[in-house]
Write an enzyme that holds these catalytic residues in place. Structure first.
Site, PDB file in Angstrom:
ATOM      1  N   HIS A   1      -0.321   0.890  15.503  1.00  0.00           N
ATOM      2  CA  HIS A   1       0.849   1.247  14.698  1.00  0.00           C
ATOM      3  C   HIS A   1       2.158   0.912  15.401  1.00  0.00           C
ATOM      4  CE1 HIS A   1      -2.232   3.420  12.559  1.00  0.00           C
ATOM      5  NE2 HIS A   1      -1.376   3.818  11.645  1.00  0.00           N
ATOM      6  N   GLU A  56      -4.640  -6.460   3.116  1.00  0.00           N
ATOM      7  CA  GLU A  56      -3.410  -7.137   3.521  1.00  0.00           C
ATOM      8  C   GLU A  56      -3.402  -8.618   3.165  1.00  0.00           C
ATOM      9  OE1 GLU A  56      -5.001  -4.928   5.342  1.00  0.00           O
ATOM     10  OE2 GLU A  56      -3.524  -3.328   5.582  1.00  0.00           O
ATOM     11  N   GLU A  92       0.842  -1.194   0.000  1.00  0.00           N
ATOM     12  CA  GLU A  92       0.000   0.000   0.000  1.00  0.00           C
ATOM     13  C   GLU A  92       0.879   1.247   0.000  1.00  0.00           C
ATOM     14  OE1 GLU A  92      -2.407  -0.638   3.477  1.00  0.00           O
ATOM     15  OE2 GLU A  92      -3.043  -2.584   2.704  1.00  0.00           O
ATOM     16  N   PRO A 130      -4.932  -8.958   9.507  1.00  0.00           N
ATOM     17  CA  PRO A 130      -5.894  -9.451   8.501  1.00  0.00           C
ATOM     18  C   PRO A 130      -5.275 -10.486   7.562  1.00  0.00           C
ATOM     19  CG  PRO A 130      -5.848  -7.043   8.544  1.00  0.00           C
ATOM     20  CD  PRO A 130      -4.699  -7.511   9.392  1.00  0.00           C
ATOM     21  N   GLN A 138       2.112  -2.009   5.698  1.00  0.00           N
ATOM     22  CA  GLN A 138       2.407  -0.643   6.130  1.00  0.00           C
ATOM     23  C   GLN A 138       2.854  -0.528   7.592  1.00  0.00           C
ATOM     24  OE1 GLN A 138      -0.700   2.441   5.285  1.00  0.00           O
ATOM     25  NE2 GLN A 138       0.796   2.825   3.675  1.00  0.00           N
ATOM     26  N   PHE A 139       2.228  -1.312   8.449  1.00  0.00           N
ATOM     27  CA  PHE A 139       2.638  -1.412   9.857  1.00  0.00           C
ATOM     28  C   PHE A 139       2.476  -2.875  10.260  1.00  0.00           C
ATOM     29  CE2 PHE A 139       1.560   3.012   9.407  1.00  0.00           C
ATOM     30  CZ  PHE A 139       2.535   3.666  10.159  1.00  0.00           C
ATOM     31  N   ALA A 140       3.380  -3.368  11.092  1.00  0.00           N
ATOM     32  CA  ALA A 140       3.301  -4.780  11.474  1.00  0.00           C
ATOM     33  C   ALA A 140       1.966  -5.092  12.146  1.00  0.00           C
ATOM     34  CB  ALA A 140       4.468  -5.141  12.390  1.00  0.00           C
ATOM     35  N   LEU A 199      -6.037  -1.740  -0.939  1.00  0.00           N
ATOM     36  CA  LEU A 199      -5.854  -1.770   0.515  1.00  0.00           C
ATOM     37  C   LEU A 199      -6.432  -3.074   1.067  1.00  0.00           C
ATOM     38  CD1 LEU A 199      -6.767   1.279   2.766  1.00  0.00           C
ATOM     39  CD2 LEU A 199      -6.631  -1.050   3.604  1.00  0.00           C
TER      40      LEU A 199
END
Lengths: 346, 326
Positions: free
Chosen positions: B129, B60, B29, B89, B82-84, B58
């Site tokens: 985040h 995951e 993303e 999902p 984008q963030f761990a 978008l």
């Protein structure tokens, strides 16, 4: 407006070359033969839990035969007919359902991805595999298959959207067999035809009589051709029915009626195609007997091959987790090979 | 030699990998036109085109599924999540598939996928985040987990991860992206996966950690040194496969071990380290293995109290005192 359900057999049409029609019939009959044998083997304790596909041969074989050798199939777990028609050897399939390691390694020449248990996760994977073909300039098409229940999963929707956005050469076969184990389609979704969803993602959606081999085969061919030409994915909904239980552990009498099953039995895709062939003088009792004899011989040969497979070695448990074993696998491998547990080795 | 930060070093590694091997693809993303929310992929799409560096919808699970299929077909995908904390999902694709394909196909299909994801706290991010889900990943057979602690290491380890034939999770501590700077060698080089590093020698105790906790351990070690206590600092770098040998050797030398990790304490990867030490070095221990970790609660999104959750040098020093006076 209701979508048109593509049919040929009902109307008595014969839109295929005779040899093509016979090829379809033989592959479907061979698949059914395997399914019946597999159920027997399971009852004898010579197979693990098995998921029969009986009744869905036209849908699976129709799509399989619409593909070229370089194309891939990404099946779900009820797709043994699809795998057989793609050239997976019977003994490999038997070993697969025996959960024998040798049955889980499909031969290199067979462009079929191992089926597995989680639902709908194969859909975005199929999209990735299709794009890989494009990157490699090999222009292969991927046919992936799912049941009506599977279309409720998030991955189905993510995968269709990805395929449309990237214009991936994929044919999505939805085998709408009416049930997600026991839950009927009507309790699964509020849409009459799953193919309607295609428009929402920006791809064509086609509904076929899934027990009409001509309809599936011809529409699958169109979808494959479209994909090959770079025109993107197609959603193909095959209306069909699973005549047998969900798996050998399931009891369908708890959720569906004998009458319903009988009504669908009358629409058996193999009987319908056979009738059409007989009407053209292409098939008869004698041809059928000869085919069954041939299939029995082949099956016995293949079963013997499967039975001859050596017992799995204990250390196979930790093989192929990584390309090279890590220190933890190595320790376990050594212990298992010596007939010990890791704890005994320290 | 040039001094780079983590973002620049990782960007350079991706650039080199894309240039070296046509099968390498970078996607996720916002990684294309924007260059990633942390600018890690900046300039790559302009250089390699939308075919090789591209934005995805978008989704995951779709991204992980796509990566799996691409790898099956012979490509070498480098996917960014984008963030761990947004990996959740995609857990079905990770746990049920990414880690299993080689075993499921008994060696026929390996998946050389790299999943990069920023993780960890210390920079006042919103909820989710700052999560550190490395234990979830490490608990998945068939995947490797790498967490670099400096730009020079990140570059070489990422290039190794991309060359690796198995799926690798490459977690990048957000706090280090612009906070860590180091001399980074030019050109293409790889560093071996599965090796821990002793960053600092000492006889009093061994501090063990990885990623964003390395600078915290080093800070604590420096304070201790000024007080006359020399501690050993071990950077695990790769959680799977774990370099147990280096780890146990480092603990045997000091007899005291403190594991530092910013994930929730219970079932965190530090618990695994403590268990390994108990199994392999109990005879050398002069104090129980101690853990300095996040609390058993979600990572607080409120910057005002975030610093209380994330382990810092003060907490490491408190554990050190406890171990030394046991």
């Amino acid at each position: 407006m209701k979508p048109k359900v593509v049919q040929y057999l009902e109307e008595g049409e014969f839109p295929l070359a005779e040899e093509e029609a016979l090829r379809l019939y033989r592959a479907m009959r061979r698949a059914r033969f395997f399914d019946e044998k597999a159920l027997t083997l399971q009852r004898q304790g010579r197979l693990g839990v098995y998921a029969p596909f009986m009744g869905q041969e036209a849908a699976q074989v129709g799509v399989a035969l619409a593909l070229e050798a370089k194309d891939w199939v990404v099946p779900s777990y009820r797709e043994s007919a699809l795998l057989l028609a793609r050239g997976l050897p019977i003994h490999t399939l038997i070993l697969y359902w025996r959960a024998h390691p040798a049955g889980w390694r499909f031969p290199e020449g067979v462009r079929a991805v191992n089926p597995y248990i989680p639902i709908a996760t194969q859909i975005p994977q199929a999209v990735g595999l299709a794009l890989a073909g494009r990157y490699r300039g090999e222009n292969w098409v991927v046919a992936t298959s799912i049941g009506d229940g599977g279309t409720s999963e998030g991955d189905f929707h993510e995968g269709l959207n990805f395929a449309a956005v990237f214009g991936a050469p994929v044919v999505f076969l939805v085998q709408n067999n009416g049930y997600a184990i026991s839950v009927p389609r009507s309790k699964q979704m509020r849409v009459d035809y799953i193919a309607r969803r295609a428009e929402g993602y920006g791809m064509p959606g086609v509904v076929v009589d899934g027990n009409d081999a001509f309809a599936v085969y011809l529409e699958a061919k169109k979808a494959v051709e479209r994909a090959r030409k770079g025109e993107g994915p197609t959603l193909l909904e095959a209306l069909t029915y699973r005549l047998a239980p969900h798996t050998t552990s399931d009891d369908p009498s708890r959720y569906r009626s004998k009458e319903e099953e009988e009504a669908w039995r009358a629409k058996d895709p193999i009987l319908r195609l056979r009738k059409a062939l007989e009407g053209r003088g292409l098939w008869d009792e004698e041809a059928e007997r000869a085919l069954l004899l041939e299939l029995e011989e082949e099956f016995q040969r293949e079963l013997a091959l499967a039975d001859e497979a050596p017992e799995p070695r204990p250390e196979e448990i930790v093989e192929h987790v990584y390309k090279e074993m890590g220190p933890d696998q190595k320790r376990a491998w050594e212990a298992l090979r010596r007939g010990l547990h890791v704890e005994e080795v320290g | 030699m040039r001094v780079l930060n983590m973002v620049q070093a990782i960007n350079e590694a991706l650039d080199l990998a894309l240039a070296r091997d046509e099968r390498v693809l970078v996607f996720g993303e916002d990684v294309g036109r924007l260059g990633g929310v942390f600018r890690v992929t900046e300039g790559l799409q302009a250089k390699y085109g939308e075919g090789r560096v591209f934005d995805t919808p978008l989704a995951e699970s779709g991204i992980l599924g796509l990566a799996i299929g691409l790898a099956m077909g012979g490509m070498r995908p480098v996917a960014e999540i984008q963030f761990a904390g947004f990996l959740y999902p995609a857990l079905d694709q990770i746990l049920s598939h990414l880690g299993r394909w080689r075993h499921r196909s008994r060696g026929r299909v390996g998946l050389p996928v790299v999943v990069r994801a920023p993780y960890g706290g210390g920079v006042h991010t919103p909820e989710q985040h700052a999560d550190s889900p490395e234990a979830l990943l490490a608990h998945t057979p068939g995947v490797k987990v790498v967490i670099p602690s400096s730009p020079d290491r990140a570059k070489g380890l990422l290039l190794s991860a991309i060359e690796d034939e198995d799926p690798v999770f490459f977690l990048e501590a957000i706090k280090l992206y612009r906070g860590a700077r180091a001399e980074v060698p030019e050109g293409y080089y790889t560093l071996p996966l599965g090796k821990a590093r002793v960053l600092k020698e000492g006889k009093a105790a061994t501090l063990i950690g990885y990623g964003g906790m390395v600078e915290v351990m080093l800070e604590a070690a420096e304070v201790a040194r000024k007080e006359g206590v020399e501690v050993m600092v071990v950077d695990l770098e790769t959680l799977v496969p774990l370099d147990e040998e280096t780890l146990l050797e480092a603990v045997r030398e000091t007899g005291r071990a403190i594991v530092v990790y910013e994930a929730m304490r219970t079932g965190g990867f530090g618990a695994e380290i403590a268990a390994r030490i108990a199994e392999g070095a109990i005879d050398y221990l002069q104090a129980p293995v101690l853990r300095v970790a996040g609390y058993d609660a979600p990572y607080p999104p409120f910057s005002a109290i975030e610093h209380l959750y994330r382990p810092n040098a003060r907490r490491v020093l408190a554990a050190l005192r406890k171990a030394l006076t046991y």
